[in-house]
Design a protein around this motif. Structure first.
Motif, PDB file in Angstrom:
ATOM      1  N   LEU A 180     -12.634   5.069   0.955  1.00 14.84           N
ATOM      2  CA  LEU A 180     -14.093   4.601   0.269  1.00 14.84           C
ATOM      3  C   LEU A 180     -13.812   4.294  -0.985  1.00 14.84           C
ATOM      4  O   LEU A 180     -14.489   3.197  -1.482  1.00 14.84           O
ATOM      5  CB  LEU A 180     -14.992   5.837   0.492  1.00 14.84           C
ATOM      6  N   LYS A 181     -12.845   4.921  -1.638  1.00 16.21           N
ATOM      7  CA  LYS A 181     -12.724   4.536  -3.094  1.00 16.21           C
ATOM      8  C   LYS A 181     -12.104   3.225  -3.360  1.00 16.21           C
ATOM      9  O   LYS A 181     -12.720   2.625  -4.082  1.00 16.21           O
ATOM     10  CB  LYS A 181     -11.874   5.640  -3.485  1.00 16.21           C
ATOM     11  N   VAL A 182     -11.111   2.773  -2.484  1.00 18.62           N
ATOM     12  CA  VAL A 182     -10.498   1.493  -2.929  1.00 18.62           C
ATOM     13  C   VAL A 182     -11.155   0.301  -2.359  1.00 18.62           C
ATOM     14  O   VAL A 182     -10.661  -0.800  -2.574  1.00 18.62           O
ATOM     15  CB  VAL A 182      -9.086   1.420  -2.288  1.00 18.62           C
ATOM     16  N   CYS A 183     -11.918   0.268  -1.329  1.00 22.95           N
ATOM     17  CA  CYS A 183     -12.456  -0.988  -0.651  1.00 22.95           C
ATOM     18  C   CYS A 183     -13.069  -1.826  -1.799  1.00 22.95           C
ATOM     19  O   CYS A 183     -14.043  -1.404  -2.454  1.00 22.95           O
ATOM     20  CB  CYS A 183     -13.477  -0.416   0.429  1.00 22.95           C
TER      21      CYS A 183
ATOM     22  N   ALA B 280      -6.620  -2.935   1.687  1.00 30.91           N
ATOM     23  CA  ALA B 280      -6.348  -1.937   0.820  1.00 30.91           C
ATOM     24  C   ALA B 280      -6.694  -0.693   1.508  1.00 30.91           C
ATOM     25  O   ALA B 280      -6.062   0.169   1.316  1.00 30.91           O
ATOM     26  CB  ALA B 280      -7.362  -2.340  -0.235  1.00 30.91           C
ATOM     27  N   CYS B 281      -7.680  -0.587   2.312  1.00 30.99           N
ATOM     28  CA  CYS B 281      -7.918   0.828   2.990  1.00 30.99           C
ATOM     29  C   CYS B 281      -6.974   1.251   3.849  1.00 30.99           C
ATOM     30  O   CYS B 281      -6.612   2.599   3.885  1.00 30.99           O
ATOM     31  CB  CYS B 281      -9.188   0.707   3.804  1.00 30.99           C
ATOM     32  N   LEU B 282      -6.158   0.467   4.554  1.00 29.04           N
ATOM     33  CA  LEU B 282      -5.371   0.935   5.317  1.00 29.04           C
ATOM     34  C   LEU B 282      -3.998   1.440   4.717  1.00 29.04           C
ATOM     35  O   LEU B 282      -3.273   2.571   5.039  1.00 29.04           O
ATOM     36  CB  LEU B 282      -4.487  -0.319   5.954  1.00 29.04           C
TER      37      LEU B 282
ATOM     38  N   LYS C  40      -8.425   0.387  -8.662  1.00 26.52           N
ATOM     39  CA  LYS C  40      -7.246   0.212  -8.147  1.00 26.52           C
ATOM     40  C   LYS C  40      -6.981  -0.897  -7.210  1.00 26.52           C
ATOM     41  O   LYS C  40      -5.934  -1.399  -7.062  1.00 26.52           O
ATOM     42  CB  LYS C  40      -6.996   1.580  -7.227  1.00 26.52           C
ATOM     43  N   ARG C  41      -7.735  -1.309  -6.553  1.00 27.70           N
ATOM     44  CA  ARG C  41      -7.791  -2.365  -5.762  1.00 27.70           C
ATOM     45  C   ARG C  41      -9.044  -3.725  -5.762  1.00 27.70           C
ATOM     46  O   ARG C  41      -9.106  -4.075  -4.748  1.00 27.70           O
ATOM     47  CB  ARG C  41      -7.816  -2.225  -4.228  1.00 27.70           C
TER      48      ARG C  41
END
Ligand SMILES: Cc1cc2nc3c(=O)[nH]c(=O)nc-3n(C[C@H](O)[C@H](O)[C@H](O)COP(=O)(O)OP(=O)(O)OC[C@H]3O[C@@H](n4cnc5c(N)ncnc54)[C@H](O)[C@@H]3O)c2cc1C
Ligand code: SF4
Ligand code: SF4
Lengths: 107, 565
Positions: free
Chosen positions: A20-23, A49-51, B45-46
């Motif tokens: 949830l954080k990086v998407c 990114a989520c994977l 981060k992304r």
């Protein structure tokens, strides 16, 4: 249910919330059971990114049939400085490509 | 639902924690004791263009090149319309920022003598999969940088003619942030999703440019009255069919060329090979029945294929997935290519804020860097870093002795009401998605999208302009039921502003300067006598005013007339 972006396997998800954080599109949410799901599958960029973030290998990435997907998918496992990219084709055959994060592309 | 207000104060506010924003924040923190706040709509981060990774550092000065020869190349590839002062200032910093990102941990390929291995004339080979986490890590080790993730900025806070902060809303809490700063730096990237994309159905976001960069920074600037430049120089990429993955990896990596369905090389039929000609030639070949077009890869060695599989996983994983799941690969089949929908991207072409040589915009207290900043095409990752540095050093000087200023209570309340209205609206006749599709269809058909083979004329642009106005009204009727829907609405509103400005720029350039990027069918020739000029614009009292400005040379230090000391 179609899986033409990412698919999160509920039984594998440990509810850590990292995906949830990086998407980059903030597309992932948690359901009533605290498991991650993609609320807007058609908004997915396919950046994976989520994977890469998921500690439980719970996320798979599919191509839509409109861009040539045949039901195959990929998932990622991590091993220190390596990313292991597992690509499973429609017949269930798996190919793994290991990439060292410290090693530059040849192209 | 009603949103709560939170007020924050910092020295320097950076909007957008991407390539340029992160690099700029680091530079300020390392060279001053100022407090810096990065506000990012996703998570640093992304977020942004670098989410999946990039493939090469595309702007680099090779041992047999100079900053001067780099500027010459960019100028030539852009048909003369560049801000030489800006490109030159980037060129002089490129190799230094490359050293900096290498020290932070980016793997760069070297030969036995320790020299970088080039990919083509101006790129070097890297493993860019992890570049964004590396940048984010470097930002987080700086105590003076605060990062506010998952907050989407929507407008500047302006007092008289000065930018004093920014306003945005959180995605994970019902909060509106009112952030005041001595200087603001806009680094929100370019804009995608203006035109109907290559894959308009389920895979609509399988596009090249980051679909979450919807041009907020341009729109905020337009609304606040900042001068913009060169929107008409749209960027249309030549990409792998369907996955819309970059092609440079193949074209430069294994040095192949483009062929049509008959196997004939075709680019040279359409003029000297340039970024725009390679695209234009492909469009034309399809038009005359010679499609599909390909990058000729069939017959490459298996070891090359393996390396390409890896290179794509490190940047655009869809392409490798597609090859492997269909039991194919570049060694056994040529790679089909197509043009994308037009994007507005100042890091590839020249669209964006009109800035001075230090990257100050025409609004006091506001800087712009990276893809959102105009006048200097072909920045790419390292050019964005360079602009981050340039703005950082200027900002450190600028904020000396400046005070925080704030808006009056009622002004902020008015702004809050404008946001809250979207929760109060009664049900709208159309959905958010329908308005987005309508916008993209109008732009596609009437403002030179894919279906129009990128060409346009005045009569069509006028239709586009009227229909975009209608959509504005409908957009203000949309109803949000949560923060994510509010985000979707603002992303459309922002793009509608960009459409309005883009249409006026396309109208103003009564010539055809760039094949496909800007092809005015009423004026199909290049006209150096009249149009060796920048087309600029400013939004004033609800109208877009067009200004033509003279070219700026490479040794000039350009200052805005309202900010001269
Ligand atoms: C798929 C792809 C491949 C590329 N490959 C290469 C390559 O191989 N080599 C190369 O040199 N260049 C490459 N480029 C170009 C390069 O990546 C970009 O030019 C550069 O990253 C742009 O940097 P930026 O800081 O302007 O934008 P970004 O890095 O995208 O940063 C913009 C940030 O602003 C945030 N943001 C947007 N709107 C808001 C808002 N309203 N409020 C708060 N935050 C917001 C975004 O989430 C994002 O984090 C590639 C680009 C793409 C898209
Ligand atoms: S692949 Fe990327 S865009 Fe799609 S859900 Fe995962 S993180 Fe989000
Ligand atoms: S990262 Fe993986 S385990 Fe964690 S919430 Fe997401 S899907 Fe579940």
């Amino acid at each position: 249910m179609n899986f033409m972006s990412i698919r999160i396997k509920k039984d594998k998800c440990i509810s850590c919330g990292k995906c949830l954080k990086v998407c980059p599109g903030n597309l992932l949410y948690k359901d009533e059971d605290g498991k991650a799901f993609i609320r807007y599958p058609e908004e997915c960029w396919g950046c994976t990114a989520c994977l890469k973030e998921c500690p439980a290998e719970a996320i798979q990435y599919y191509l839509g049939t409109d861009i040539g997907g045949q039901g195959g998918y990929l998932y990622i496992s991590r091993d220190k400085e390596y990313l292991n990219w597992h690509i499973v084709d429609k017949n269930g055959r798996k190919k793994t490509i290991q990439i060292n994060k410290q090693e530059s592309n040849k192209y | 639902m009603k949103l709560k207000r939170k007020r924050l104060i910092t020295d320097v506010l950076i909007i957008g924690g991407g390539t340029a924003g992160c690099f700029c924040a680091m530079t300020i923190a390392e060279n001053s004791n100022l407090d810096v706040m990065i506000v990012e709509k996703a998570h640093i981060k992304r977020s942004g263009c670098l989410a999946a990774g990039v493939n090469a550092l595309n702007a680099y000065i090779a041992p047999n090149e100079t900053p001067e020869s780099f500027v010459d190349y960019v100028k030539n590839d852009s048909e003369g319309i560049i801000r030489e002062d800006l490109v030159y200032s980037i060129a002089k910093r490129l190799n230094r920022v490359i050293k900096r990102i290498e020290r932070l941990g980016l793997p760069i390929l070297k030969d036995q003598n320790g020299n970088y291995v080039q990919r083509g004339k101006r790129s070097i080979k890297i493993n860019g999969e992890n570049i964004k986490p590396i940048l984010a890590e470097a930002v987080l080790t700086q105590d003076r940088i605060t990062v506010l993730n998952k907050v989407n900025m929507i407008d500047y806070l302006k007092k008289e003619d000065k930018i004093i902060g920014g306003l945005g809303f959180a995605l994970e809490e019902n909060v509106v942030y009112e952030i005041y700063a001595k200087a603001v730096i806009c680094a929100t990237g370019g804009a995608s999703g203006i035109y109907r994309p290559n894959n308009p159905e389920f895979s609509k976001h399988k596009m090249w440019y980051c679909p979450f960069n919807t041009g907020a920074g341009y729109a905020m600037g337009i609304r606040a009255g900042a001068e913009m430049t060169t929107f008409e120089m749209r960027f249309i990429a030549l990409r792998c069919k369907d996955t819309i993955a970059p092609t440079g990896t193949i074209a430069q990596g294994i040095e192949t060329y483009q062929v049509n369905s008959k196997g004939e090389p075709y680019v040279n039929k359409y003029g000297e090979s340039s970024t725009a000609t390679r695209l234009y030639a492909t469009v034309k070949e399809n038009e005359i029945g010679n499609g599909p077009c390909f990058l000729k890869t069939k017959g490459i060695k298996e070891e090359h294929e393996k390396e390409l599989f890896k290179a794509y996983l490190n940047m655009a994983p869809s392409q490798t997935l597609k090859w492997i799941e269909t039991n194919s690969g570049p060694a056994s089949e040529n790679v089909e290519i197509e043009g994308t929908e037009p994007y507005i991207v100042g890091g590839h072409t020249g669209s964006g804020y009109w800035v001075d040589t230090n990257r100050k915009t025409t609004l006091k207290g506001l800087y712009a860097i990276g893809d959102v900043s105009g006048g200097s095409p072909k920045k790419y990752v390292t050019g964005c870093f360079a602009e981050g540095e340039i703005a950082a050093f200027s900002v450190i000087e600028y904020v000396q002795d400046r005070q925080i200023q704030m808006l009056e209570e009622d002004e902020v309340e008015t702004k809050l009401k404008e946001i809250n209205r979207f929760f109060k609206n009664s049900d709208s006749p159309y959905s958010i998605g329908e308005i987005e599709s309508a916008m993209q269809k109008i732009m596609d058909e009437y403002a030179g999208g894919i279906s129009a083979r990128y060409g346009y004329n005045e009569a069509k642009l006028k239709v586009a302009d009227e229909r975009i106005d209608q959509l504005f009204k409908l957009c203000y009727q949309l109803k949000a039921t949560d923060m994510h829907e509010l985000l979707f609405i603002y992303e459309i509103l922002d793009r509608l502003y960009i459409c309005k400005v883009l249409i006026q720029h396309l109208l103003a350039r009564r010539e055809t300067r760039w094949k496909a990027y800007q092809e005015n069918l009423d004026y199909p020739q290049k006209d150096d006598n009249k149009f060796l000029k920048y087309v600029n614009s400013r939004y004033e009292n609800g109208k877009i005013k067009i200004l033509f400005r003279d070219l700026v040379g490479r040794d000039e230090f350009y200052e805005h007339s309202n900010q001269k000391r």
